[in-house]
Design a protein around this motif. Structure first.
Motif, PDB file in Angstrom:
ATOM      1  N   TRP A  51       2.171   1.907  -3.338  1.00 38.74           N
ATOM      2  CA  TRP A  51       1.133   2.377  -4.250  1.00 38.74           C
ATOM      3  C   TRP A  51       0.671   3.798  -3.921  1.00 38.74           C
ATOM      4  N   ILE A  52       0.797   4.168  -2.629  1.00 42.75           N
ATOM      5  CA  ILE A  52       0.270   5.466  -2.200  1.00 42.75           C
ATOM      6  C   ILE A  52       1.310   6.578  -2.362  1.00 42.75           C
ATOM      7  N   TRP A  79       2.730  -1.509 -11.737  1.00 41.95           N
ATOM      8  CA  TRP A  79       2.150  -0.654 -10.701  1.00 41.95           C
ATOM      9  C   TRP A  79       0.763  -0.194 -11.124  1.00 41.95           C
ATOM     10  N   ILE A 114      -6.758   0.866  -2.838  1.00 39.72           N
ATOM     11  CA  ILE A 114      -5.429   1.480  -2.966  1.00 39.72           C
ATOM     12  C   ILE A 114      -4.714   0.911  -4.188  1.00 39.72           C
ATOM     13  N   ILE A 115      -4.767  -0.420  -4.351  1.00 42.75           N
ATOM     14  CA  ILE A 115      -4.049  -1.039  -5.468  1.00 42.75           C
ATOM     15  C   ILE A 115      -4.693  -0.640  -6.794  1.00 42.75           C
ATOM     16  N   PHE A 141       1.414   8.908  -5.322  1.00 41.16           N
ATOM     17  CA  PHE A 141       0.286   9.841  -5.334  1.00 41.16           C
ATOM     18  C   PHE A 141       0.550  11.015  -4.390  1.00 41.16           C
ATOM     19  N   LEU A 160      -6.075   2.225  -7.403  1.00 38.17           N
ATOM     20  CA  LEU A 160      -6.006   3.681  -7.562  1.00 38.17           C
ATOM     21  C   LEU A 160      -5.267   4.145  -8.830  1.00 38.17           C
ATOM     22  N   PRO A 161      -4.064   3.598  -9.154  1.00 36.24           N
ATOM     23  CA  PRO A 161      -3.341   4.118 -10.338  1.00 36.24           C
ATOM     24  C   PRO A 161      -4.126   3.983 -11.636  1.00 36.24           C
ATOM     25  N   PHE A 198      -7.536  -2.114   0.841  1.00 31.89           N
ATOM     26  CA  PHE A 198      -6.360  -2.497   0.067  1.00 31.89           C
ATOM     27  C   PHE A 198      -6.691  -2.562  -1.426  1.00 31.89           C
ATOM     28  N   VAL A 249      -1.819  -3.832 -12.171  1.00 31.17           N
ATOM     29  CA  VAL A 249      -2.116  -4.980 -11.328  1.00 31.17           C
ATOM     30  C   VAL A 249      -3.475  -4.832 -10.637  1.00 31.17           C
ATOM     31  N   SER A 258       0.833  -1.202   0.000  1.00 31.06           N
ATOM     32  CA  SER A 258       0.000   0.000   0.000  1.00 31.06           C
ATOM     33  C   SER A 258       0.863   1.246   0.000  1.00 31.06           C
ATOM     34  N   LEU A 260      -2.224 -11.753  -4.889  1.00 32.40           N
ATOM     35  CA  LEU A 260      -2.904 -10.793  -4.019  1.00 32.40           C
ATOM     36  C   LEU A 260      -4.355 -11.195  -3.811  1.00 32.40           C
TER      37      LEU A 260
END
Lengths: 89, 316
Positions: free
Chosen positions: A38-39, B188, B129-130, A42, B132-133, B126, B191, A35, B113
């Motif tokens: 990934w965060i 990144w 968050i994963i 940003f 998000l991109p 989670f 996924v 996390s 995952l």
């Protein structure tokens, strides 16, 4: 269905439960690390938006900006550099 | 009292020909109705998809360069030139790396995952968050990670913080690291979608056979290998097709993060095409590269469609 408590091996069950608990801690740790990966980009993007160029060069990239002010100037620069208002060239 | 007619008598009274004609008219009307309903879709696909593809094939056979040569027919000259071009082999090799990486890495990571996190506490957070991109455009992700990979960017600072020494690696400026760095950025971003698709596939698997196997003493690995994985195969195949297409057409991240010239490790087939067509102005040559990409992608998806058909037959 009645369970005959005498036939259950409580030590075994407790051990299994503990093993499962430990596994989930490992997974949670890995998930937290992921996390973060990934965060952080940003966070980096959002923080950088509010920095002036000298401020960006001097500070740690993840440091908080001095204020929200430079955002407007940055947005104007981006708009002009991309020739967004210029129409078809 | 009137006698009831038999089928033969009805047929002779009406006449077989009339009956056949009615039948034919009805079929024709149904066909016409179907065509009327299908027309918008057919027209759209023809104008937007089919015509440009055919037009592109035509262009690839001309001598069209910037400002000249559109009418001159060149035959297969663009294709022979492409094979002779030393950068074409490089582009093929780089694209092959991308295809293999984009096929395996997001799938492996997403599957791992999805299976580890399914039902774990905080799964929803989670997942978000994963994922998000995925909401960012690939060019934005490219610019963002370009600065993360900068010599005194976030990544080198983090490595320096962990190791205690000053780290000064130009991730995007060395041949040895640039491909891995950009693929890491790709993973990144991609996924999240893979994981969500696999979670959906997992949710569709019935619990009963898993419970039955567990009761019968199957280990978690056996349950995964012999129940979960076969039932998940269709989902995995869809994910693989999407990933392979992304690998073959890899362009945006490479273009934004790499040096956009031939001779670099960031030269994929799509980058090569864009460079030749739009930077150098060799429209016809670029079209020829596009045709080659199209043929390769088509044949690979064809193989995967055949596999899909076999899996469908197996699971039915």
């Amino acid at each position: 269905m009645a369970v005959d408590l005498d036939t259950l091996d409580f030590d075994q069950i407790a051990k299994a439960e503990r093993r499962r608990g430990k596994g989930s801690w490992l997974i949670m740790g890995g998930a937290a690390l992921m996390s973060a990966i990934w965060i952080v980009p940003f966070y980096y993007m959002i923080v950088s938006v509010f920095k002036t160029t000298p401020e960006y060069a001097q500070k740690h990239p993840l440091a908080l900006p001095d204020g929200f002010g430079p955002f407007v100037e940055n947005a104007v620069t981006a708009w002009n550099n991309a020739k967004m208002g210029a129409g078809p060239s | 009292m009137q006698k009831r007619e038999t089928d033969e008598e009805i047929l002779t009274r009406i006449g077989l020909d009339t009956l056949a004609a009615t039948e034919k008219r009805r079929a024709r009307r149904a066909f016409r109705t179907a065509m009327a309903f299908m027309f918008p879709a057919v027209a759209f696909v023809s104008i937007v998809l089919l015509f440009p593809v055919l037009y592109n094939i035509y262009i690839s056979l001309t001598k069209w360069r910037r400002f000249s040569g559109f009418d001159e027919f060149a035959g297969a000259r663009n294709y022979t030139r492409m094979i002779d071009n030393p950068f074409f082999g490089d582009a093929l090799a780089n694209t092959a790396i991308w295809v293999v990486a984009s096929m395996t890495l997001p799938l492996a990571l997403g599957l791992g995952l999805a299976i580890l996190l399914r039902g774990a506490p905080g799964e929803g957070a989670f997942k978000n968050i994963i994922f998000l991109p995925r909401i960012l455009a690939p060019t934005v992700v490219g610019v963002l990670w370009f600065y993360v990979y900068a010599p005194d960017g976030v990544l080198n600072r983090a490595l320096g913080f962990v190791s205690g020494a000053e780290v000064d690696i130009g991730w995007l400026y060395q041949d040895s690291t640039v491909t891995g760095a950009i693929i890491a950025t790709f993973v990144w971003q991609s996924v999240g979608l893979v994981m969500v698709l696999i979670l959906l596939g997992l949710a569709a698997i019935p619990r009963d056979p898993i419970e039955a196997a567990t009761v019968d003493g199957a280990s978690p690995w056996q349950v995964f290998r012999h129940i979960t994985l076969p039932l998940l195969l269709p989902t995995l195949l869809v994910v693989t097709i999407l990933s392979v297409l992304a690998g073959f057409t890899a362009f945006d991240l490479l273009w934004v993060m790499g040096v956009p010239y031939p001779g670099q490790r960031t030269l994929s087939l799509a980058v090569f095409m864009y460079f030749e067509a739009f930077q150098k102005g060799g429209w016809a040559f670029g079209s020829a590269i596009a045709v080659v990409i199209g043929i390769v992608v088509l044949s690979v998806t064809w193989i995967q469609a055949a596999m899909q058909a076999r899996i469908d037959k197996m699971t039915k």
